[in-house]
Scaffold this motif. Structure first.
Motif, PDB file in Angstrom:
ATOM      1  N   ASP A  67      23.438  31.942 -28.228  1.00 40.64           N
ATOM      2  CA  ASP A  67      24.040  31.939 -29.570  1.00 40.64           C
ATOM      3  C   ASP A  67      23.366  33.011 -30.427  1.00 40.64           C
ATOM      4  N   LYS A  68      24.171  33.898 -31.017  1.00 39.05           N
ATOM      5  CA  LYS A  68      23.609  34.979 -31.834  1.00 39.05           C
ATOM      6  C   LYS A  68      23.024  34.478 -33.151  1.00 39.05           C
ATOM      7  N   LEU A  69      23.302  33.229 -33.487  1.00 34.14           N
ATOM      8  CA  LEU A  69      22.727  32.645 -34.698  1.00 34.14           C
ATOM      9  C   LEU A  69      21.604  31.654 -34.368  1.00 34.14           C
ATOM     10  N   GLY A  70      21.097  31.771 -33.149  1.00 36.47           N
ATOM     11  CA  GLY A  70      20.007  30.892 -32.739  1.00 36.47           C
ATOM     12  C   GLY A  70      19.994  30.658 -31.253  1.00 36.47           C
ATOM     13  N   SER A  71      19.562  31.681 -30.496  1.00 38.22           N
ATOM     14  CA  SER A  71      19.494  31.552 -29.043  1.00 38.22           C
ATOM     15  C   SER A  71      18.242  30.766 -28.652  1.00 38.22           C
ATOM     16  N   ALA A  72      18.178  30.395 -27.379  1.00 34.75           N
ATOM     17  CA  ALA A  72      16.994  29.680 -26.896  1.00 34.75           C
ATOM     18  C   ALA A  72      15.736  30.516 -27.112  1.00 34.75           C
ATOM     19  N   GLU A  73      15.850  31.816 -26.897  1.00 32.19           N
ATOM     20  CA  GLU A  73      14.695  32.698 -27.094  1.00 32.19           C
ATOM     21  C   GLU A  73      14.339  32.806 -28.575  1.00 32.19           C
ATOM     22  N   ASP A  74      15.349  32.926 -29.420  1.00 35.26           N
ATOM     23  CA  ASP A  74      15.106  33.085 -30.861  1.00 35.26           C
ATOM     24  C   ASP A  74      14.307  31.931 -31.444  1.00 35.26           C
ATOM     25  N   ILE A  75      14.672  30.708 -31.060  1.00 31.25           N
ATOM     26  CA  ILE A  75      14.127  29.550 -31.767  1.00 31.25           C
ATOM     27  C   ILE A  75      12.981  28.872 -31.021  1.00 31.25           C
ATOM     28  N   ALA A  76      12.502  29.525 -29.949  1.00 33.80           N
ATOM     29  CA  ALA A  76      11.453  28.915 -29.123  1.00 33.80           C
ATOM     30  C   ALA A  76      10.225  28.517 -29.933  1.00 33.80           C
ATOM     31  N   ASP A  77       9.899  29.288 -30.966  1.00 37.19           N
ATOM     32  CA  ASP A  77       8.690  29.011 -31.748  1.00 37.19           C
ATOM     33  C   ASP A  77       8.977  28.337 -33.088  1.00 37.19           C
ATOM     34  N   TYR A  78      10.230  27.983 -33.339  1.00 37.36           N
ATOM     35  CA  TYR A  78      10.560  27.318 -34.596  1.00 37.36           C
ATOM     36  C   TYR A  78      10.002  25.895 -34.611  1.00 37.36           C
ATOM     37  N   GLN A  79       9.547  25.467 -35.763  1.00 32.57           N
ATOM     38  CA  GLN A  79       9.099  24.096 -35.945  1.00 32.57           C
ATOM     39  C   GLN A  79      10.248  23.295 -36.545  1.00 32.57           C
ATOM     40  N   LEU A  80      10.930  22.538 -35.722  1.00 30.60           N
ATOM     41  CA  LEU A  80      12.143  21.843 -36.157  1.00 30.60           C
ATOM     42  C   LEU A  80      11.878  20.434 -36.662  1.00 30.60           C
ATOM     43  N   GLY A  81      10.840  19.795 -36.179  1.00 27.87           N
ATOM     44  CA  GLY A  81      10.568  18.414 -36.569  1.00 27.87           C
ATOM     45  C   GLY A  81      10.995  17.450 -35.473  1.00 27.87           C
ATOM     46  N   ASN A  82      10.349  16.313 -35.417  1.00 21.68           N
ATOM     47  CA  ASN A  82      10.609  15.334 -34.360  1.00 21.68           C
ATOM     48  C   ASN A  82      11.976  14.682 -34.465  1.00 21.68           C
ATOM     49  N   GLN A  83      12.614  14.804 -35.638  1.00 17.66           N
ATOM     50  CA  GLN A  83      13.918  14.147 -35.823  1.00 17.66           C
ATOM     51  C   GLN A  83      15.065  14.935 -35.219  1.00 17.66           C
ATOM     52  N   VAL A  84      14.783  16.148 -34.699  1.00 20.95           N
ATOM     53  CA  VAL A  84      15.845  17.013 -34.169  1.00 20.95           C
ATOM     54  C   VAL A  84      15.901  16.918 -32.646  1.00 20.95           C
ATOM     55  N   THR A  85      17.099  16.656 -32.136  1.00 23.84           N
ATOM     56  CA  THR A  85      17.367  16.657 -30.690  1.00 23.84           C
ATOM     57  C   THR A  85      18.239  17.855 -30.357  1.00 23.84           C
ATOM     58  N   LEU A  86      17.745  18.732 -29.484  1.00 24.73           N
ATOM     59  CA  LEU A  86      18.484  19.928 -29.089  1.00 24.73           C
ATOM     60  C   LEU A  86      19.081  19.738 -27.700  1.00 24.73           C
ATOM     61  N   HIS A  87      20.364  20.035 -27.576  1.00 17.98           N
ATOM     62  CA  HIS A  87      21.037  19.992 -26.279  1.00 17.98           C
ATOM     63  C   HIS A  87      21.548  21.396 -25.988  1.00 17.98           C
ATOM     64  N   TRP A  88      20.957  22.054 -24.983  1.00 18.14           N
ATOM     65  CA  TRP A  88      21.314  23.437 -24.684  1.00 18.14           C
ATOM     66  C   TRP A  88      22.471  23.518 -23.699  1.00 18.14           C
ATOM     67  N   LEU A  89      23.380  24.459 -23.945  1.00 18.24           N
ATOM     68  CA  LEU A  89      24.471  24.779 -23.034  1.00 18.24           C
ATOM     69  C   LEU A  89      24.207  26.172 -22.480  1.00 18.24           C
ATOM     70  N   GLU A  90      23.920  26.239 -21.182  1.00 16.04           N
ATOM     71  CA  GLU A  90      23.478  27.485 -20.575  1.00 16.04           C
ATOM     72  C   GLU A  90      24.515  28.600 -20.709  1.00 16.04           C
ATOM     73  N   ASP A  91      24.055  29.731 -21.243  1.00 11.60           N
ATOM     74  CA  ASP A  91      24.855  30.946 -21.411  1.00 11.60           C
ATOM     75  C   ASP A  91      25.959  30.793 -22.462  1.00 11.60           C
ATOM     76  N   GLY A  92      25.948  29.687 -23.214  1.00 13.82           N
ATOM     77  CA  GLY A  92      26.956  29.497 -24.247  1.00 13.82           C
ATOM     78  C   GLY A  92      26.718  30.388 -25.448  1.00 13.82           C
ATOM     79  N   ASP A  93      27.818  30.800 -26.111  1.00 15.43           N
ATOM     80  CA  ASP A  93      27.697  31.569 -27.341  1.00 15.43           C
ATOM     81  C   ASP A  93      27.768  30.619 -28.544  1.00 15.43           C
ATOM     82  N   HIS A  94      28.104  31.130 -29.723  1.00 15.03           N
ATOM     83  CA  HIS A  94      28.114  30.292 -30.923  1.00 15.03           C
ATOM     84  C   HIS A  94      29.187  29.212 -30.870  1.00 15.03           C
ATOM     85  N   ASP A  95      30.211  29.434 -30.054  1.00 16.38           N
ATOM     86  CA  ASP A  95      31.254  28.425 -29.831  1.00 16.38           C
ATOM     87  C   ASP A  95      31.014  27.634 -28.554  1.00 16.38           C
ATOM     88  N   LEU A  96      29.820  27.791 -27.983  1.00 13.41           N
ATOM     89  CA  LEU A  96      29.409  27.150 -26.722  1.00 13.41           C
ATOM     90  C   LEU A  96      30.104  27.748 -25.510  1.00 13.41           C
TER      91      LEU A  96
END
Length: 208
Positions: free
Chosen positions: A150-179
């Protein structure tokens, strides 16, 4: 007053209010597929449009999104109407900007949880200009289905972001902003949307 598109589940166990992204309306193909998927899974879905998108629908002229206070006001009005009409637990969320505004709303309103598809973690090409505050300040759990490129937040982009324990991320491999993945990935867009829906439904069930 928002005009809703309502997908009513046969035997609903929860209600989900969804807002669209910045560039596409509440009845876009993506929003339609997501709403129908939740409905089949026993979750009634309300969709609404922000004022600028309603104006675009009425007059056919492309308009930029409203300022954030207007977007939040529209969200609050939609939430008021849905909670007045429904007795089941209410969840909120949306696509991209709609999901981000839902997270901001969750910082001030009591809702069960937030479900986002393609969260805009940063503007395109500007990973240092983060939009993390809505996630970090949310008063409830947040689920995010995100394409790994996702160009607005790829896995690489957000690897070091501190999101908080309340956030659950579900990644879709090779998906763009529309998944949507590329053909060479071996995945299809429908597979990713269905995978995101299964994960989001499981997340919602956790908080019922």
């Amino acid at each position: 007053m928002p005009d809703f598109l309502i997908d009513r589940a046969v035997a609903p166990r929860a209600v989900l209010v969804l807002a669209h992204g910045a560039g596409a309306p509440m009845d876009s193909d993506f929003m339609q597929q997501v709403a129908e998927g939740f409905c089949r899974a026993g979750i009634t879905v309300y969709r609404f449009e922000f004022p600028y998108m309603r104006e675009r629908r009425l007059h056919g002229t492309k308009r930029p999104p409203n300022r954030q206070p207007e977007l939040i006001s529209a969200w609050q009005q939609a939430l008021i109407e849905v909670t007045a009409a429904e007795t089941l637990p209410v969840f909120i969320g949306g696509k991209s900007m709609g999901g981000r505004m839902a997270c901001i709303l969750a910082g001030v309103e009591a809702v069960s949880a937030v479900v986002c598809f393609g969260y805009p973690f940063h503007p395109p090409g500007k990973p240092d200009k983060t939009r993390l505050a809505p996630l970090q300040q949310s008063r409830c759990p947040v689920f995010i289905a995100q394409g790994s490129r996702d160009k607005l937040g790829s896995a690489e982009d957000i690897a070091d972001y501190q999101l908080g324990n309340q956030v659950t991320l579900h990644w879709l491999e090779d998906g763009d902003h529309d998944l949507k993945p590329r053909v060479r990935s071996g995945f299809t867009h429908d597979q990713h949307i269905q995978g995101a829906l299964r994960a989001a439904t499981g997340f919602i069930d956790t908080y019922l």
